[in-house]
Write an enzyme that holds these catalytic residues in place. Sequence first.
Site, PDB file in Angstrom:
ATOM      1  CG  ASN A 189      -1.741   1.224   1.381  1.00 33.37           C
ATOM      2  OD1 ASN A 189      -1.785   2.059   0.468  1.00 33.37           O
ATOM      3  ND2 ASN A 189      -2.409   1.353   2.520  1.00 33.37           N
ATOM      4  CE  LYS A 208      -0.193   3.120   4.858  1.00 29.82           C
ATOM      5  NZ  LYS A 208      -0.111   3.205   6.314  1.00 29.82           N
ATOM      6  CD  GLU A 259      -3.001   5.368   6.872  1.00 33.38           C
ATOM      7  OE1 GLU A 259      -3.026   5.410   5.629  1.00 33.38           O
ATOM      8  OE2 GLU A 259      -2.068   4.834   7.519  1.00 33.38           O
ATOM      9  N   GLY A 310       2.621   2.189  10.884  1.00 32.96           N
ATOM     10  CA  GLY A 310       3.569   3.292  10.752  1.00 32.96           C
ATOM     11  C   GLY A 310       4.300   3.621  12.036  1.00 32.96           C
ATOM     12  CB  SER A 313       5.315  -2.046  11.945  1.00 34.43           C
ATOM     13  OG  SER A 313       4.944  -0.701  12.252  1.00 34.43           O
TER      14      SER A 313
HETATM   15  P1  13P Z   1       3.087   0.313   7.711  1.00 31.62           P
HETATM   16  O1  13P Z   1       3.590  -0.962   7.104  1.00 31.62           O
HETATM   17  O2  13P Z   1       3.816   1.524   7.250  1.00 31.62           O
HETATM   18  O3  13P Z   1       2.960   0.197   9.209  1.00 31.62           O
HETATM   19  O4  13P Z   1       1.579   0.512   7.158  1.00 31.62           O
HETATM   20  C1  13P Z   1       0.687  -0.531   7.240  1.00 31.62           C
HETATM   21  C2  13P Z   1      -0.516  -0.192   6.466  1.00 31.62           C
HETATM   22  O5  13P Z   1      -1.279   0.676   6.849  1.00 31.62           O
HETATM   23  C3  13P Z   1      -0.760  -0.912   5.215  1.00 31.62           C
HETATM   24  O6  13P Z   1      -2.036  -0.667   4.718  1.00 31.62           O
END
Ligand code: 13P
Length: 252
Positions: free
Chosen positions: A10, A12, A98, A174, A214
């Site tokens: 992802n 983002k 999110e 995150g 993570s």
């Molecule tokens: P991280 O791997 O950066 O923690 O994000 C996870 C996430 O939200 C994947 O959709």
Amino acid sequence: MQRIPLIAGNWKMHTSLAEARALAGAVVSACKGLTDREIMIAPPFTALATVAEVVRGSQVRLAAQNVCWEEQGAFTGEIAPSMLRELGCSMAIIGHSERRQIFGETDALINQRVAGAMRFGITPVLCFGETLSEREAGQTMAVLERQVRAGLSGINVVEPASMVLAYEPVWAIGTGKTASEEQAQEAHEFVRNLLLTMYEKSIAQQMRILYGGSVNSGNVDALLHQPDIDGALVGGASLKADSFERIIHFRQ
Ligand code: 13P
């Protein structure tokens, strides 16, 4: 009964078009010859057309990070499932924390998105997960049950591969704080049992439940070793070609 592991990136709200092209190219190269797992990437909407060209003819599946339920109309800021299909998208992340937390998306809205995606042949990756305060208050399983039941309300799953779930504990996203394998497995097993009350056994047992939060090249093997963890939804570590390559090459 074998669930094919799915590794999903992802991206983002990251990547310029040039970065997206390069990263997608690296992912295509990284998964050449791998036949026992599926790979998906979800670039931002602006990069979907560019990335579609790069992944065409490869085994990498293209996903959007959200999708509307209507075919067209006055829905400013939304993207229709048919528009995504036109670009070669076959999957869409729905209900990411999110979206829920920052943009106020509700269980009911998310359920509409899931239904709309499926109507147009787009495989949802339905995300759910508890916040830290919900975990500390002992509400984790109640939250997961509510989000999964609501997200899947009225959704008939005929082909188990056409629906993917993703457990993403909000406190692990995150933050560098991964759920332990035991914590993740406990949640996944709970959701698997919940699915068994909602769908026929053969369907519930075959639906994939990904873990996200993570995930990195150092913890992916242990997480995917767990019996009910069928893949990973990766944020930060999917933006670096070398770390995502290692994640794609996880060893169970
Ligand atoms: P991280 O791997 O950066 O923690 O994000 C996870 C996430 O939200 C994947 O959709």
